[in-house]
Design an enzyme around this catalytic site. Structure first.
Site, PDB file in Angstrom:
ATOM      1  CD  GLU B  56      31.145  36.484  49.045  1.00 15.05           C
ATOM      2  OE1 GLU B  56      31.230  37.379  49.936  1.00 15.05           O
ATOM      3  OE2 GLU B  56      30.258  36.491  48.171  1.00 15.05           O
ATOM      4  CG  PHE B 118      26.556  42.707  36.705  1.00 15.82           C
ATOM      5  CD1 PHE B 118      26.518  43.837  37.515  1.00 15.82           C
ATOM      6  CD2 PHE B 118      26.036  41.516  37.203  1.00 15.82           C
ATOM      7  CE1 PHE B 118      25.961  43.788  38.778  1.00 15.82           C
ATOM      8  CE2 PHE B 118      25.478  41.458  38.471  1.00 15.82           C
ATOM      9  CZ  PHE B 118      25.431  42.603  39.261  1.00 15.82           C
ATOM     10  CD  GLN B 119      27.774  40.214  40.821  1.00 15.32           C
ATOM     11  OE1 GLN B 119      27.592  39.058  40.465  1.00 15.32           O
ATOM     12  NE2 GLN B 119      27.333  40.682  41.984  1.00 15.32           N
ATOM     13  CE  LYS B 168      25.565  31.610  34.443  1.00 14.26           C
ATOM     14  NZ  LYS B 168      24.554  32.661  34.645  1.00 14.26           N
ATOM     15  CG  MET B 479      48.358  44.456  70.028  1.00 17.04           C
ATOM     16  SD  MET B 479      49.350  44.155  71.511  1.00 17.04           S
ATOM     17  CE  MET B 479      49.243  42.376  71.671  1.00 17.04           C
TER      18      MET B 479
END
Lengths: 187, 574
Positions: B56, B118-119, B168, B479
């Site tokens: 993502e 959940f999630q 949802k 760097m």
């Protein structure tokens, strides 16, 4: 030095969180915060007191507040003639011997007795912050059981509504209205 | 006012709204709480292309790259919980660089929000500091106007990322779809437009009186589409232009008034000009600490005009004499007619001396057996005739790209400036490839950065993204190693980095891969890569201990640069 900021914000869920989160992000301490509806439906009015000394940082916090989409207007009224009040409820111990004495103090101090119990009474004071502190100091020897304060609320003096521009005073640039046609593309 | 009425699900309304915003591509990764949206996509696949990413974070950088290259809003989508939290780096990157992206996240159903379902993650809470604005749509009736507002907020004013969190059950709910056509009303959001007459006349007074003026061009120049106006202002008043890292492309590289990038790894002449100027005209930039060095010694002799659309930036890092909170495009239109034609002969001569000195120190003059990063970038510039869009990652590769790839046009240089997000380059270039079809796209990335988002190579192959990936491999997190060398007594703690065989990695992903370690092989290898339609990886094995010069150590005065020593005997001029 304490700064007092007035903000008008949309009355929507999560807006207060956005504001408070901003102060946390910039590591500013909020001394007091009062929120409630104002004369316009759907708009909440906040009075925020900070203890920021640096005027640049103070200006920054006002601009940062304004940058929040849900914040409509912001004004730092620290140096503007303003009526500032705070409401406080004080529960103080009382007995048969000093009950009258306390009632006299309340009268002198412009405090209302809003509840009287057998061993305590509740005084309500709405005053400037200095006078509230003086009243608390006078009552302390009697035994204060509880104090609750509303936080400061502020309103600028004068006939007009203060000129709270969408911006910090003196910047004076024109704003586009959101209704203006905006190109779909940036460039 | 025309209205269309139909009963649609939240998921369908979502796609309908996106299409009305002109969205043609969306970068995403499906999950449990975006299933209804993905299912509804079947009805809209002819209008919107969904690009399946491998992570993502990659999706957000792709949306960001797409936005920077096209000027349109980039869109990324993820599911709730881990999908959403993976977006945070991309949101923060876009926030710091004022990039207009809209990120969509699925959320657990409204009736279980707050139960640690959940999630479940409070993503609007978690992303509060890294978004311009966000929405948690808890009622289907709010969905259409929230999406509309989100796009509007993302692209207007100072652009930035907006997040829309859609539970949802809202995706599944049905309602009569009424696409709002009335003007968007946001009582607290009014991007500023014009400068006042007083500000214009003060600015003109300062510009016309200046003897040693410098224009500082930032990302705002590109965003507001004012590169031509900046050039006009510069040429009319004979005012040299220094750019920020993200302002590169504001003025053609070879333009006689271009000083190049300023700041920590800026060109010496740019930093000297800033420090000796008597007027700075800062346009759409924010006096970042990497640009100003030590605040108290910054450009001490100059008056300063600062034009920015974001009021927060004015007088934030540097106190200025004239702060103009307005749209740069409008202000320049207001100012330019009043600017007097000037020569500034003395000032121009002084700048030429600084440029001459810098040229003598140029690493390109050095003859070595090993490849030098700067030479690679110089060759890529040569091999693309300076016409490519180059997406760089973060670190030494980014700085040498900025120094040695001469960009002539706006939006041909894409990099993560403010946040400095390693791993940005590859996915941002994939996003760019959906916006740019008429130019080559090159990625300049280190051996460290590529490994942060290397999984997106699969996305590049899957989409046949026409990008050429140049890995500048020095075996170090270069760097950080450079800082260790200069400030930590060369103790290289945890900066040597092990890498896979990148050519084999490329082959494993089924794309051509090459390795180059000689300067004469660079152009021929580039030609092979250019001939291939689709992604190609080239690993350039370069000098391990090369240092990016000049360097202003953090918090030091801008004119106290650590310089590369004059290149000795084998220098060009001898």
């Amino acid at each position: 030095m304490q700064h007092t900021i007035i903000a008008l914000v949309e009355d929507k869920p999560g807006v207060l969180n956005r504001i408070v989160s901003l102060f946390r992000r910039r590591n500013y301490n909020i001394k007091s915060l009062a929120v409630g509806p104002c004369e316009t439906p759907g708009v909440s009015r906040l009075t925020i007191v900070t203890d920021e000394n640096d005027s640049i940082r103070q200006n920054l916090v006002c601009n940062n507040l304004l940058k929040l989409i849900n914040v409509i207007e912001v004004e730092d009224v620290t140096n503007v003639p303003t009526v500032i009040r705070e409401n406080v409820l004080i529960k103080v111990q009382v007995n048969a011997q000093n009950r009258e004495e306390l009632k006299n103090i309340a009268k002198e101090r412009n405090a209302r007795i809003v509840d009287e119990g057998e061993r305590s009474m509740i005084l309500e004071v709405t005053e400037s912050v200095g006078k509230i502190q003086a009243t608390i100091d006078v009552l302390r020897p009697y035994g204060i059981l509880e104090i609750v304060r509303s936080g400061k609320i502020a309103i600028t003096r004068g006939d007009d509504r203060p000129e709270i521009k969408n911006g910090v005073a003196g910047r004076g640039t024109e704003s586009s209205r959101a209704t203006e046609q905006v190109n779909n593309y940036l460039y | 006012m025309g209205k269309e009425k139909r009963e649609l699900t939240g998921a369908e309304i979502f796609w309908e709204c996106l299409i009305r915003e002109g969205v043609e591509v969306i970068f995403g990764y499906p999950g449990g709480y975006t299933l209804p949206i993905y299912d509804a996509l079947t009805k809209y696949q002819d209008k919107v292309r969904h690009v399946l990413t491998r992570h993502e974070q990659g999706a957000t950088h792709m949306a960001d790259g797409f936005a920077r290259a096209s000027g349109k809003v980039g869109v990324a989508m993820a599911t709730s919980g881990p999908g959403a939290t993976n977006m945070i780096t991309g949101l923060a990157t876009a926030m710091m660089d004022s990039s207009p992206i809209v990120c969509i996240t699925g959320q657990v159903p409204t009736n279980v929000i707050g139960t640690d379902a959940f999630q479940e993650t409070d993503i609007t809470g978690a992303t509060l500091p890294v978004t311009k604005h966000s929405y948690l749509v808890s009622d289907i009736r709010d969905l259409a106007h929230s999406i509309r507002e989100a796009f509007y907020i993302a692209r207007t004013g100072r652009p930035g990322p907006v997040l829309i969190d859609i539970p949802k059950d809202v995706q599944n709910a049905k309602t009569e779809f009424v696409y709002p056509t009335s003007p968007i009303v946001l009582p607290g959001y009014h991007p500023p437009r014009r400068a006042t007459g007083e500000q214009v006349s003060r600015a003109l007074e300062m510009i016309n009186e200046a003897k040693r003026p410098v224009i500082l061009a930032g990302h705002g120049v590109l965003i507001s589409g004012t590169a031509n106006q900046i050039r006009e202002l510069a040429e009319k008043g004979n005012i040299p232009v220094a750019t920020t890292l993200l302002g590169i492309g504001s003025i053609p590289d070879q333009h006689p008034l271009n000083l190049g990038m300023m700041g920590m790894h800026g060109k010496a002449q740019a930093n000297h000009a800033v420090q000796n100027a008597d007027l700075l005209i800062a346009c759409g930039m924010r006096f970042d600490d990497r640009v100003i060095g030590k605040v108290s010694t910054y450009s001490p002799k100059s008056k300063k005009i600062h034009i920015d659309i974001d009021a927060v930036e004015l007088n934030k890092n540097i106190k200025v004499d004239l702060a103009i909170n307005a749209d740069l495009a409008v202000v320049l239109r207001q100012i330019i007619p009043g600017v007097r034609v000037r020569k500034h002969a003395h000032w121009t001569r002084k700048i030429k001396e600084w440029i001459k000195d810098a040229d003598r120190r140029d690493i390109l003059n050095k003859k070595t057996d090993v490849l030098i990063g700067a030479q690679v970038i110089n060759k890529i510039w040569e091999g693309t005739e300076g016409k490519a869009v180059v997406v760089s990652d973060v670190g030494q590769n980014q700085m040498i790209e900025a120094q040695y790839y001469g960009h002539d046009e706006p939006h041909t240089h894409i990099t993560s400036g403010g946040l400095g997000t390693m791993g940005f380059g590859l996915p941002a270039a994939i996003g760019t490839s959906f916006a740019v079809k008429d130019r080559e796209i090159w990625v300049v990335v280190g051996d460290g950065g590529i490994q942060m988002t290397i999984s997106e190579l699969a996305t590049a192959v899957q989409e046949n993204a026409n990008i050429k990936i140049a890995i500048i491999n020095n075996g170090y997190l270069g760097m950080v190693r450079q800082w260790q060398q200069l400030f930590y007594n060369a103790r290289y703690v945890e900066t040597p980095i092990y890498s896979p065989d990148f050519v084999k990695v490329a082959e494993a992903y089924r794309m051509p891969g090459y390795r180059v370690d000689k300067i004469e092989d660079i152009i021929p290898t580039m030609r092979k890569a250019q001939a291939h339609q689709g992604p190609v990886l080239i690993e350039f094995v370069v000098e391990k201990h090369d240092t990016v010069y000049p360097m202003v150590p953090a918090g030091e005065p801008l004119h106290e640069m650590v310089r590369r020593p004059h290149v000795p005997s084998d220098a060009k001029e001898n």
